[in-house]
Design a protein around this motif. Structure first.
Motif, mmCIF file in Angstrom:
data_model
loop_
_atom_site.group_PDB
_atom_site.id
_atom_site.type_symbol
_atom_site.label_atom_id
_atom_site.label_comp_id
_atom_site.label_asym_id
_atom_site.label_seq_id
_atom_site.Cartn_x
_atom_site.Cartn_y
_atom_site.Cartn_z
ATOM 1 N N THR A 35 -49.274 -73.144 34.420
ATOM 2 C CA THR A 35 -50.290 -74.200 34.493
ATOM 3 C C THR A 35 -49.606 -75.560 34.532
ATOM 4 O O THR A 35 -49.122 -76.063 33.514
ATOM 5 N N LYS A 65 -52.192 -76.823 39.281
ATOM 6 C CA LYS A 65 -52.365 -75.375 39.429
ATOM 7 C C LYS A 65 -52.527 -74.747 38.045
ATOM 8 O O LYS A 65 -52.042 -75.289 37.047
ATOM 9 N N ASP A 123 -59.256 -69.357 45.054
ATOM 10 C CA ASP A 123 -58.230 -70.133 44.357
ATOM 11 C C ASP A 123 -56.925 -69.352 44.257
ATOM 12 O O ASP A 123 -55.831 -69.908 44.435
ATOM 13 N N LYS A 178 -53.898 -71.892 44.167
ATOM 14 C CA LYS A 178 -54.347 -72.803 43.118
ATOM 15 C C LYS A 178 -54.284 -72.167 41.738
ATOM 16 O O LYS A 178 -54.352 -72.858 40.724
#
Length: 442
Positions: free
Chosen positions: A195, A199, A273, A278
């Protein structure tokens, strides 16, 4: 979904069950086919299909050529309608209430017992199984998710699925993570490493009631929660259930490895995503076909069973519900013989291979599973999960209300977490207690 709409849906299902009892319940069998059918059955059938592919149009492109083969073999034309998931259960319930439904329809396998209780579906007794080629053709696990224990199945398995953890190989490599996680502690630790820079480590579908209940069930099994007792009474707010739901919601609330916006996802945005980089991980049912439609190739991702707690064994090592789609027949069809012919055709070896290959699922028909199409790493893992690490959702008459109410409770908790409100044991218990209080009396 607001509470008023939930209550209305719950009342509708109770009313349907009562109506079914007035009509004698699920007592019809194929021994009465000749009495129910017209003297000259219509040469058409109506088939409601669930949306399995990337779009309704994709499903039509897959199904229409196969149904044309059936027409050529039998002379029976099939009028196909592909129905989006958000509309499917309500359409089916309206049809059971009015008596004006399709001849054949797809149902989520978790709805089998609830729809069985309405009395609207044809029971697959020994005579019905004989007409479609025999009960022994089907794999045991998906066949167990076709209705209440001790009653003839209300439907037949069509597509089998299970959940797995998908991970982006490139993002894992860039983060210095050598292997995918096998425990939740590892998943959260990996998720935090992944993270960064806009993203996230994990994509979830927090606004989707179905995804919420499927994950709540698996997490619940790992914590020792059953959601119903042996008598079929709801037990939604036990400490075990609270711990399970809190763990799931904490991906946004505490761990912050999923984007707050995921709380609103309800239309497969989490798959998008993941496919577009993502998010680095995704918990999903056989996502390969959908990922391909978004331009993500199989060599770009890996798939493993969803993690379990450290040292978990037995039911606490459950990593998925027995997911899948069942094929049912409306009892009041004017062409029951034709409807059963379509069921036999759709579950034949060749069609089971063709359809499950197209939709990226596993055939629930034994002699179709040996086809090379199902030997991919993804589908091998799914087969392993179904055989050793999956459990069916509760096969109780009120199961669909359980899905709606608890799925909505989880949705509300995700929304609160995304808004910055703390997720506590008390807040989780309050939502689950409210859901339990809205359940109809058994």
């Amino acid at each position: 979904m607001c509470i008023h709409r939930i209550a209305a849906a719950t009342s509708l299902i109770v009313a349907l069950a009562a109506t079914a009892c007035d009509k004698g319940g699920s007592t019809a069998s194929t021994t009465g086919v000749a009495n129910n059918a017209s003297p000259t059955p219509p040469k058409t059938l109506t088939y409601w299909a669930s949306n399995q592919g990337a779009s309704l149009q994709v499903d039509k492109q897959i199904l229409e050529p196969e149904l044309k083969k059936f027409e050529e073999q039998t002379g029976i034309k099939v009028n196909l309608e592909v129905i989006p998931w958000p509309d499917l259960l309500n359409r089916i319930l309206a049809a059971t209430a009015s008596g004006q439904g399709p001849d054949v329809l797809n149902i989520g396998n978790t709805w089998s017992a609830s729809l069985q209780a309405t009395g609207a579906l044809l029971p697959f007794d020994d005579a019905a199984f004989e007409k479609i080629g025999g009960k022994g053709r089907f794999v045991a696990a998906p066949l167990a998710a076709t209705g209440a224990v001790g009653k003839p199945p209300a439907a037949i398995p069509l597509y089998s699925m299970a959940y797995g953890l998908y991970y982006n190989k490139k993002l894992f490599q860039q983060a210095g993570i050598a292997n995918p996680p096998t425990t939740w502690d590892e998943l959260v630790a990996d998720g935090k490493k992944l993270t960064a820079g806009g993203k996230y480590g994990l994509a979830i579908e927090g606004g989707n009631q179905s995804e919420n209940i499927h994950n709540a069930f698996a997490f619940g099994k790992q914590h020792g929660a059953d959601f119903f007792d042996a008598a079929g009474k709801p037990t939604f707010d036990t400490p075990e259930a609270v711990a399970a739901i809190k763990q799931y919601v904490d991906f946004i609330a505490r761990d912050k490895i999923a984007a707050p916006g995921n709380a609103e996802y309800a239309a497969n945005q989490s798959v998008t995503d993941f496919a577009t980089g993502k998010a680095a991980m995704l918990m999903w049912q056989v996502a390969g076909a959908n990922l391909k439609s978004h331009g993500m190739n199989p060599d770009q991702y890996g798939m493993v069973p969803i993690p379990v707690p450290v040292g978990a064994t037995g039911l606490k090592a459950t990593s998925s519900m027995v997911a899948g789609i069942n094929l049912a027949v409306f009892k009041n069809s004017k062409n029951l013989d034709g409807a059963l012919q379509l069921v036999k055709f759709m579950t034949s070896k060749d069609e089971s291979v063709a359809l499950n290959k197209a939709f990226g699922s596993i055939p629930p028909v034994k002699d179709a599973q040996g086809d090379p199409a199902f030997a991919t790493p993804e589908l091998k893992t799914i087969s392993e999960v179904l055989a050793t690490r999956a459990a069916p959702l509760p096969q109780v008459p009120n199961e669909s209300q359980f899905e709606t109410l608890v799925g909505t409770a989880v949705k509300n908790l995700f929304a609160a977490a995304a808004a910055g409100k703390p997720t506590t044991n008390e807040s989780v218990k309050a939502e689950l207690t409210k859901a339990q209080q809205l359940m109809p009396a058994s």
